[in-house]
Design an enzyme around this catalytic site. Structure first.
Site, PDB file in Angstrom:
ATOM      1  N   HIS A 258      39.477  39.846  46.916  1.00  0.00           N
ATOM      2  CA  HIS A 258      39.666  38.569  46.219  1.00  0.00           C
ATOM      3  C   HIS A 258      40.717  37.668  46.834  1.00  0.00           C
ATOM      4  O   HIS A 258      40.977  36.588  46.295  1.00  0.00           O
ATOM      5  CB  HIS A 258      40.052  38.815  44.754  1.00  0.00           C
ATOM      6  CG  HIS A 258      38.891  39.172  43.896  1.00  0.00           C
ATOM      7  ND1 HIS A 258      38.104  38.219  43.289  1.00  0.00           N
ATOM      8  CD2 HIS A 258      38.365  40.363  43.556  1.00  0.00           C
ATOM      9  CE1 HIS A 258      37.157  38.828  42.603  1.00  0.00           C
ATOM     10  NE2 HIS A 258      37.284  40.125  42.743  1.00  0.00           N
TER      11      HIS A 258
ATOM     12  N   LYS B   6      44.124  25.270  36.285  1.00  0.00           N
ATOM     13  CA  LYS B   6      44.084  26.565  36.979  1.00  0.00           C
ATOM     14  C   LYS B   6      45.495  27.125  36.965  1.00  0.00           C
ATOM     15  O   LYS B   6      46.434  26.429  36.565  1.00  0.00           O
ATOM     16  CB  LYS B   6      43.590  26.388  38.421  1.00  0.00           C
ATOM     17  CG  LYS B   6      44.309  25.244  39.164  1.00  0.00           C
ATOM     18  CD  LYS B   6      43.776  25.021  40.575  1.00  0.00           C
ATOM     19  CE  LYS B   6      42.448  24.283  40.619  1.00  0.00           C
ATOM     20  NZ  LYS B   6      41.349  25.117  41.068  1.00  0.00           N
ATOM     21  N   ARG B   7      45.656  28.397  37.388  1.00  0.00           N
ATOM     22  CA  ARG B   7      46.999  28.924  37.504  1.00  0.00           C
ATOM     23  C   ARG B   7      47.852  27.999  38.376  1.00  0.00           C
ATOM     24  O   ARG B   7      47.339  27.358  39.300  1.00  0.00           O
ATOM     25  CB  ARG B   7      46.969  30.332  38.125  1.00  0.00           C
ATOM     26  CG  ARG B   7      46.500  31.415  37.180  1.00  0.00           C
ATOM     27  CD  ARG B   7      47.396  31.562  35.971  1.00  0.00           C
ATOM     28  NE  ARG B   7      48.640  32.216  36.315  1.00  0.00           N
ATOM     29  CZ  ARG B   7      48.990  33.432  35.907  1.00  0.00           C
ATOM     30  NH1 ARG B   7      48.189  34.129  35.112  1.00  0.00           N
ATOM     31  NH2 ARG B   7      50.151  33.953  36.254  1.00  0.00           N
TER      32      ARG B   7
ATOM     33  N   LYS C 193      47.644  26.323  45.487  1.00  0.00           N
ATOM     34  CA  LYS C 193      46.674  25.474  44.792  1.00  0.00           C
ATOM     35  C   LYS C 193      47.106  24.001  44.799  1.00  0.00           C
ATOM     36  O   LYS C 193      46.337  23.117  44.477  1.00  0.00           O
ATOM     37  CB  LYS C 193      46.451  25.979  43.352  1.00  0.00           C
ATOM     38  CG  LYS C 193      45.715  27.328  43.298  1.00  0.00           C
ATOM     39  CD  LYS C 193      45.593  27.818  41.863  1.00  0.00           C
ATOM     40  CE  LYS C 193      44.946  29.189  41.732  1.00  0.00           C
ATOM     41  NZ  LYS C 193      43.466  29.146  41.770  1.00  0.00           N
TER      42      LYS C 193
ATOM     43  N   THR D   9      36.378  29.424  40.771  1.00  0.00           N
ATOM     44  CA  THR D   9      35.223  29.314  39.879  1.00  0.00           C
ATOM     45  C   THR D   9      35.391  28.102  38.968  1.00  0.00           C
ATOM     46  O   THR D   9      34.406  27.584  38.444  1.00  0.00           O
ATOM     47  CB  THR D   9      35.063  30.584  39.015  1.00  0.00           C
ATOM     48  OG1 THR D   9      36.333  30.901  38.431  1.00  0.00           O
ATOM     49  CG2 THR D   9      34.553  31.743  39.836  1.00  0.00           C
TER      50      THR D   9
ATOM     51  N   LYS E  76      32.583  25.407  37.301  1.00  0.00           N
ATOM     52  CA  LYS E  76      32.482  25.020  35.881  1.00  0.00           C
ATOM     53  C   LYS E  76      32.519  23.500  35.739  1.00  0.00           C
ATOM     54  O   LYS E  76      31.759  22.911  34.968  1.00  0.00           O
ATOM     55  CB  LYS E  76      33.657  25.612  35.080  1.00  0.00           C
ATOM     56  CG  LYS E  76      33.743  27.111  35.076  1.00  0.00           C
ATOM     57  CD  LYS E  76      35.130  27.546  34.530  1.00  0.00           C
ATOM     58  CE  LYS E  76      35.421  28.986  34.864  1.00  0.00           C
ATOM     59  NZ  LYS E  76      36.835  29.339  34.588  1.00  0.00           N
TER      60      LYS E  76
HETATM   61  C1  LIG Z   1      37.790  29.708  35.414  1.00  0.00           C
HETATM   62  C2  LIG Z   1      39.153  29.983  34.960  1.00  0.00           C
HETATM   63  C3  LIG Z   1      40.167  30.167  35.905  1.00  0.00           C
HETATM   64  C4  LIG Z   1      39.935  30.081  37.385  1.00  0.00           C
HETATM   65  O1  LIG Z   1      40.123  28.746  37.819  1.00  0.00           O
HETATM   66  P1  LIG Z   1      40.239  28.371  39.365  1.00  0.00           P
HETATM   67  O2  LIG Z   1      40.223  26.889  39.360  1.00  0.00           O
HETATM   68  O3  LIG Z   1      39.018  28.944  40.029  1.00  0.00           O
HETATM   69  O4  LIG Z   1      41.493  28.943  39.862  1.00  0.00           O
HETATM   70  C5  LIG Z   1      41.449  30.430  35.438  1.00  0.00           C
HETATM   71  N1  LIG Z   1      41.721  30.486  34.122  1.00  0.00           N
HETATM   72  C6  LIG Z   1      40.768  30.296  33.191  1.00  0.00           C
HETATM   73  C7  LIG Z   1      41.133  30.349  31.748  1.00  0.00           C
HETATM   74  C8  LIG Z   1      39.453  30.034  33.574  1.00  0.00           C
HETATM   75  O5  LIG Z   1      38.518  29.854  32.638  1.00  0.00           O
END
Ligand SMILES: *Cc1c(COP(=O)(O)O)cnc(C)c1O
Length: 828
Positions: free
Chosen positions: A370, A563-564, A569, A671, A675
């Protein structure tokens, strides 16, 4: 709020899913499970009663599915993950069981509303971010595809911390998610396995002279107890199982204290063993090396493997068929100790010889990588392993010795290669490289996006790729459209059903049919109306939430980075753009600027000071900018606290612009990008992770790509990257950085953000924020130009959703089935 809606079709009391039957079942549970009457019942009592009513329906299919697996004995897939970010369960169960309308009416007949009940639903946050959410999406797809699969994980008493923002800073509080009970889980006190730690190994031999090992003098042993959560497929007969382990003390006393007569001390000590499953480590993309974490990892894999072996042995008396009946997927290296643990169980408990144990092991395991960030790669010091898991260290050494011997035969004299591929790292501290262990002990290793898998082969593990041709493959991540469209965006789901039918729910490739409507102005209008509705819904949340109480304008371009929080990032890059906009708006107040609301959300690891400082910077810039009357109607910044699956479901449908701006080569897949695009956001992003494939699917004219490519990042680093040069050359950049540095956003504490400035200008800007700045700012200008043409924007938004067919977790799971597990759905 009453029974004014007469139910004609499904209220026949003979049907178990009829509205009246459901209502009666809820009332029964209220009385007999909660011991409450309608007079004394709280919303939580009703929530529990509704959950148990839904669970009853799940249990029938669950038992049936598990019986079918037992009888037909198909190959089973076990997904091992230390994290599952499942989010709220009720609405997901109602969607997958096709049960929402009936339950909704039944609840109304009791004088309540589903929405009110859903507010009480408990969020299981047993993960940090993308990796944990991926595991949850995969559970949904496995069940929907009818794959005989099971998930194994940890039942942390405290999930990912609850994030509060106090004075602009992140403050963590404990996520005590089990305090009111969790109605979806079933405790299984009969599935209980002993887990041992410490001690040492004794070697003896049996009558035939074969060596045998005894792990002796272990202490602080604990029991692993199972809790099961049902995972129903969408509108089918499959209910798979997610089994989570909880630590229980053993029945034995700590003999030391007990013999001294200190009964209380002995019992207290027993209690301490239960801290093993107490808390999720809140680090994303960072490895800490704590003893408790190592014990968690071993506890988890040992319990899971003992359970898998027990189940296998119910149907088989030898291990010959094991790899034909069992596939185990390792979600990152967190469960990689499963490799030596399976060997240990086969040798020391089942008395199989090494060669057989090894062959079974390698045929059984597959590993998903990952990350390529060095600080995230797991390493455990040999000293620690020697102390905590002496037998496993011995087995790891044996694996390594056999492996290195083979390498020496195939590549004689190549010491550089030996050093690179060895499972043991000698310097600076003698350690075990868990990624190398996972690669050597698995028959398949996959990356999670095309680019990431290429980088694994060419840059991170080129020697392994040479030694094991064909072992490295790609399976691009995916998301479940049942949650990330149907459930979180009902307005868009309805529009899709009206336009292309409802097959997309189980076949996301249907989305391509939307391409026929992209130019249709009538359809564009309906599409825009849906987006506006979702933006208004989000604005309402931001207005009413106690922690926010802010007004945002749904006509603004809604620019979202959720995101985190991590330096790679590059929330900092997004923020620099915000400051540039602010300066432009103030400089030329009469210009026709595109009004924009920039929304951030995300948690920082509690020990990650830079990430926490980035949060403080976001909230500080927000404070200053939002209170500036001169720009207030054109520029708003929002930080939504405590990002979670539930928050994501509320935010994502409203997004116009999706920020996916990591330094190229650093985001394995992402991911969130999927979304957001699925919900009609346009992406501004680098050629990183799955963004590359998103670009290919939606077409390069329909995505805003900027910045260095992964190759160019490497090149520039080799050539020598000088961030100062970029800084000196760019007036807008210089000014924005200067404002942060000189305390414009932190007047009471002007040097607060110095560490962030230093990371850019003194410490070499590891994530190349400054190198990508100009390209990013220019591309944001193109975003603005497009936003001024609503029909063009909408056309591209439609084409984005239309291009998301590939990114369903259903497709990903099918590829795992074909390329790695060699299994097929089990039809009922
Ligand atoms: C999808 C998701 C992530 C991952 O987000 P990235 O933009 O791919 O880092 C992190 N936290 C939550 C709550 C999510 O639903």
């Amino acid at each position: 709020m009453n029974d004014s809606v007469p139910d004609t079709k499904s209220s026949s009391p003979s049907e178990t899913n009829g509205v009246d039957v459901i209502r009666d079942s809820i009332s029964q549970h209220l009385k007999y499970s909660q011991a409450k009457s309608p007079r004394t019942a709280t919303i939580m009592d009703y929530y529990n009663s509704i959950a148990l009513t839904v669970r009853d329906r799940l249990v029938e299919k669950w038992i049936e599915t598990q019986n079918r697996y037992f009888t037909k004995d198909p190959k089973r897939i076990y997904y091992l993950s230390m994290e599952y970010l499942v989010g709220r369960a009720l609405s997901n169960y109602l969607v997958n069981l096709d049960f929402k309308k009936e339950v909704c009416r039944a609840i109304e007949k009791l004088g309540l509303e589903l929405e009110e009940i859903e507010q009480s639903d408990i969020e299981a946050g047993l993960g940090n971010g993308g990796l944990g959410r991926l595991a949850a999406c995969y559970m949904d797809s496995l069940a929907t595809l009818g794959i005989p699969a099971g998930g194994y994980g940890m039942r942390y008493e405290y999930g990912i911390f609850y994030q509060k923002i106090i004075d602009g800073f992140q403050v963590e509080t404990a996520d005590n998610w089990l305090r009111k009970g969790y109605p979806w889980e079933l405790p299984r006190p009969d599935y209980l396995y002993p887990i041992r730690f410490y001690g040492h190994v004794q070697h003896t031999s049996n009558k035939e002279g074969r060596g045998i090992c005894h792990w002796v003098d272990s202490h602080d042993d604990v029991m692993a107890m199972a809790y099961d959560i049902p995972i129903p497929g969408y509108h089918n007969q499959t209910v798979n199982n997610l089994r989570l382990w909880s630590a229980r003390s053993t029945r034995e006393f700590d003999l030391g204290s007990f013999n001294e007569g200190d009964y209380v001390q002995a019992v207290t000590h027993k209690h301490e063993s239960e801290t093993l499953s107490k808390v999720l480590y809140p680090n994303d993309s960072n490895m800490q090396g704590k003893e408790l974490r190592l014990k968690q990892e071993y506890f988890f894999v040992s319990a899971s493997l003992q359970d898998i072996l027990r189940r296998y042995k119910r149907n088989h008396s030898t291990f010959e068929q094991f790899p034909q009946k069992v596939a185990i997927q390792l979600n990152d290296t967190h469960p990689a100790l499963a490799i030596p643990e399976l060997i240990r169980l086969l040798m020391d408990r089942e008395h199989r010889p090494w060669d057989e144990a090894w062959e079974i092991t390698i045929k059984t395991f597959a590993y998903t990588n990952h990350t390529v960030l060095p600080e995230a790669l797991e390493k455990w010091s040999v000293d620690l392993l020697q102390r905590v898991l002496p037998r496993h260290l011995e087995i790891i050494y044996h694996i390594n010795q056999d492996f290195l011997n083979r390498v020496q035969v195939s590549h004689p004299g190549n010491n550089a290669m030996l050093e690179k591929v060895s499972i043991v790292e000698e310097k600076p501290v003698k350690s075990i490289r868990m990624s190398n262990l996972a690669i050597v002990g698995s028959h398949s290793v996959n990356g999670v996006a095309a680019l990431h898998s290429d980088i694994l082969k060419s840059r991170v593990f080129p020697e392994f790729n040479k030694l094991f041709p064909g072992r490295f493959i790609n399976v691009t991540n995916g998301i479940t459209q049942r949650l990330w469209l149907k459930s979180c965006n009902p307005a868009l789901a309805d529009l899709l059903n009206d336009t292309i039918g409802d097959k997309w729910v189980t076949d996301l490739s249907q989305m391509k049919k939307l391409r026929n409507f992209a130019e249709d102005e009538n359809f564009q209008k309906r599409w825009r109306d849906v987006k506006m509705l979702n933006k208004i819904r989000l604005a309402k949340y931001i207005r009413e939430d106690k922690a926010l109480r802010m007004e945002i304008n749904p006509n603004h371009l809604l620019d979202i980075q959720v995101k985190r929080i991590h330096e790679y990032k590059r929330q900092l890059l997004c923020l620099l753009h915000v400051i540039v906009l602010y300066n432009r708006f103030k400089e030329n107040p009469n210009c026709d600027h595109v009004p924009r609301t920039v929304l951030f959300a995300g948690k920082a690891a509690p020990g990650y000071h830079m990430a926490k400082l980035i949060i403080k910077l976001i909230t500080s810039v927000a404070k200053r900018v939002n209170q500036d009357g001169q720009t207030a109607d054109k520029l708003r910044i929002v930080f939504i606290p405590n990002y979670s699956v539930n928050k994501a479901e509320g935010i994502i449908p409203g997004a116009d612009l999706s920020e996916q701006i990591s330094t190229a080569g650093m985001e394995a897949s992402g991911t969130g990008n999927m979304k957001l695009a699925l919900n009609g956001a346009l992406t501004i992003g680098t050629l990183d992770g799955a963004n590359v494939e998103i670009k290919n699917e939606v077409g390069e004219d329909n995505i805003f790509i900027f910045g260095l490519t992964a190759e160019q990042v490497d090149e520039l680093k080799t050539r020598g990257y000088n961030p100062q040069g970029y800084y000196e050359q760019n007036g807008e950049l210089k000014r924005a950085v200067g404002m942060i540095r000189d305390g414009y956003f932190s007047p009471d504490h002007p040097h607060l953000f110095q560490p962030l400035i230093d990371s850019l200008l003194v410490q070499g800007d590891r994530f190349m924020v400054l190198a990508d700045f100009a390209s990013y700012i220019k591309t944001q200008k193109e975003v603005e130009a497009l936003f001024l043409q609503p029909n063009e924007w909408t056309r591209k938004s439609i084409l984005n959703a239309a291009g998301m067919g590939l990114f369903s977790s259903d497709r990903a799971i099918r590829q795992y089935c074909e390329k790695i597990w060699n299994v097929h759905p089990l039809p009922k």
